[in-house]
Design a protein around this motif. Structure first.
Motif, PDB file in Angstrom:
ATOM      1  N   GLU A 230     -23.771  38.462 -34.830  1.00 28.54           N
ATOM      2  CA  GLU A 230     -23.482  37.627 -33.657  1.00 28.54           C
ATOM      3  C   GLU A 230     -24.729  37.458 -32.800  1.00 28.54           C
ATOM      4  O   GLU A 230     -24.908  36.445 -32.144  1.00 28.54           O
TER       5      GLU A 230
ATOM      6  N   PHE B 256     -26.834  34.374 -33.266  1.00 29.54           N
ATOM      7  CA  PHE B 256     -26.308  33.153 -32.658  1.00 29.54           C
ATOM      8  C   PHE B 256     -26.514  33.169 -31.144  1.00 29.54           C
ATOM      9  O   PHE B 256     -26.925  32.171 -30.557  1.00 29.54           O
ATOM     10  N   VAL B 257     -26.236  34.314 -30.543  1.00 22.07           N
ATOM     11  CA  VAL B 257     -26.425  34.443 -29.089  1.00 22.07           C
ATOM     12  C   VAL B 257     -27.885  34.154 -28.727  1.00 22.07           C
ATOM     13  O   VAL B 257     -28.183  33.393 -27.798  1.00 22.07           O
TER      14      VAL B 257
ATOM     15  N   TYR C 271     -28.660  30.397 -29.077  1.00 24.91           N
ATOM     16  CA  TYR C 271     -28.106  29.601 -27.966  1.00 24.91           C
ATOM     17  C   TYR C 271     -28.851  29.888 -26.663  1.00 24.91           C
ATOM     18  O   TYR C 271     -29.073  28.986 -25.866  1.00 24.91           O
ATOM     19  N   ASN C 272     -29.264  31.143 -26.459  1.00 23.90           N
ATOM     20  CA  ASN C 272     -30.027  31.448 -25.244  1.00 23.90           C
ATOM     21  C   ASN C 272     -31.366  30.721 -25.229  1.00 23.90           C
ATOM     22  O   ASN C 272     -31.905  30.413 -24.169  1.00 23.90           O
TER      23      ASN C 272
ATOM     24  N   HIS D 177     -31.644  27.792 -26.227  1.00 24.29           N
ATOM     25  CA  HIS D 177     -31.254  26.391 -26.077  1.00 24.29           C
ATOM     26  C   HIS D 177     -31.156  25.606 -27.386  1.00 24.29           C
ATOM     27  O   HIS D 177     -31.426  24.393 -27.404  1.00 24.29           O
ATOM     28  N   ALA D 178     -30.765  26.297 -28.446  1.00 27.11           N
ATOM     29  CA  ALA D 178     -30.367  25.559 -29.650  1.00 27.11           C
ATOM     30  C   ALA D 178     -29.240  24.607 -29.243  1.00 27.11           C
ATOM     31  O   ALA D 178     -28.380  24.981 -28.443  1.00 27.11           O
ATOM     32  N   ASN D 179     -29.220  23.397 -29.782  1.00 25.53           N
ATOM     33  CA  ASN D 179     -28.131  22.474 -29.413  1.00 25.53           C
ATOM     34  C   ASN D 179     -26.822  22.872 -30.067  1.00 25.53           C
ATOM     35  O   ASN D 179     -25.765  22.728 -29.462  1.00 25.53           O
ATOM     36  N   CYS D 180     -26.900  23.354 -31.319  1.00 25.92           N
ATOM     37  CA  CYS D 180     -25.723  23.995 -31.898  1.00 25.92           C
ATOM     38  C   CYS D 180     -26.149  24.825 -33.094  1.00 25.92           C
ATOM     39  O   CYS D 180     -27.246  24.646 -33.625  1.00 25.92           O
ATOM     40  N   CYS D 181     -25.311  25.776 -33.457  1.00 29.75           N
ATOM     41  CA  CYS D 181     -25.606  26.654 -34.599  1.00 29.75           C
ATOM     42  C   CYS D 181     -24.472  26.535 -35.607  1.00 29.75           C
ATOM     43  O   CYS D 181     -23.302  26.490 -35.232  1.00 29.75           O
ATOM     44  N   VAL D 182     -24.855  26.499 -36.876  1.00 31.58           N
ATOM     45  CA  VAL D 182     -23.869  26.416 -37.943  1.00 31.58           C
ATOM     46  C   VAL D 182     -24.196  27.513 -38.966  1.00 31.58           C
ATOM     47  O   VAL D 182     -25.351  27.670 -39.358  1.00 31.58           O
TER      48      VAL D 182
END
Lengths: 164, 149
Positions: free
Chosen positions: A121, A124-125, A128-129, A131-136
């Protein structure tokens, strides 16, 4: 040994994969992926959509940054409309590439989609911190994998508005 | 199987929308989705920040997994909410989907510059509006790996 990526304006064995179709603006996608199998699956899925897509494939993080900053051999590189970025990359990892993009006032608005096989996890955290626009998560199953890429293609090229 | 992509737990969504009709359509569309979720609706930017910071009547608010944010809002605009969320170390990783009528290039650039996770223009036509909401629901709840709290 890491192959130095080269850009060849053709299909075939080069590093730029264009599917020219008349009448629509070509969408420039930068794919940063060091696994040839994963890259192949992504290229296939990306070209199944109904927008003309030109994918530039790079295999390490340093080359990705040089491409984005148009340095050295990448002087004439196109500005990508969308970046697909793996996290585990040689020379400069995906987190470093992501951080550089999102701290650069000129590059930060380009959407970056992280595709990773990381299963913690924290990965992913952290993304995103930064500033990834989204994670897959990369699915292990090949059909699921292609489906995920098509969903990304569909959402980012047809539903979301991208900065011009 | 796809429903398990985010651990199978219920996804909490904060919807910041001042138009009641659009909020109701959005909530209905999410209720019809395949992934278990709950939409919390607030009507202006100040209330959105109070919800996120668990202030006042929102003391027991859950932490949202996803924020759907309109730009034109009373009291505090969506741009301001976006900037506050993305500058707050505790909140910045929550994905923010901008959903707005505006297709003004300035709004699009400004939103991405402030680290909006994505920007979707709301179609005026109702069927197309529902289709757009469905696309957001499908992508963000079934394909994307949302960050853990």
């Amino acid at each position: 040994m890491i192959q130095p990526p080269t850009l060849v304006p053709s299909r075939g064995p080069g590093r730029e994969y264009a599917m020219p179709r008349s009448g629509k603006t070509t969408v420039q996608v930068l794919l940063v992926e060091d696994s040839p199998d994963d890259a192949d699956l992504m290229l296939k899925a990306l070209h199944e959509g109904n927008l003309p897509v030109c994918v530039s494939l790079l295999e390490d993080g340093e080359a990705a940054i040089a491409f984005l900053r148009r340095e050295g051999q990448y002087e004439a590189s196109p500005r990508p409309d969308l970046i697909l970025l793996d996290l585990h990359l040689p020379r400069k990892n995906g987190y470093e590439v992501l951080a550089e993009i999102k701290q650069d006032p000129d590059l930060r608005r380009i959407p970056v989609v992280i595709m990773t096989s990381a299963d913690s996890e924290k990965a992913f955290v952290d993304a995103y911190n930064l500033h990834a626009n989204c994670c897959v998560s990369k699915p292990v199953d090949q059909d699921e994998y292609s489906r995920a890429v098509r969903q990304i293609e569909r959402f980012w090229l047809h539903v979301a508005r991208r900065p011009s | 199987m796809q429903a398990m992509i985010n651990g199978g737990k219920r996804i909490e969504i904060l919807l910041v929308e001042d138009c009641r009709d659009e909020a109701e359509l959005t909530m209905q569309s999410f209720a019809d989705g395949r992934v278990r979720n709950r939409v919390h609706w607030v009507e202006d930017g100040e209330e959105a920040m109070a919800f996120l910071r668990r202030q006042g009547s929102h003391a027991a608010a859950p932490r949202p997994d996803l924020i759907l944010l309109d730009l034109r809002l009373p009291r505090m605009s969506g741009h301001e909410v976006l900037a506050e969320v993305k500058q707050d170390p505790g909140l910045k990783r929550i994905p923010v989907v901008i959903m707005t009528e505006s297709d003004d290039e300035k709004d699009i650039l400004s939103a991405y510059d402030r680290h909006a996770n994505c920007y979707v223009t709301k179609p005026v036509d109702m069927d197309k509006f529902i289709e757009a909401i469905h696309s957001i629901e499908e992508f963000w709840l079934t394909t994307v790996h949302l960050p853990a709290a």
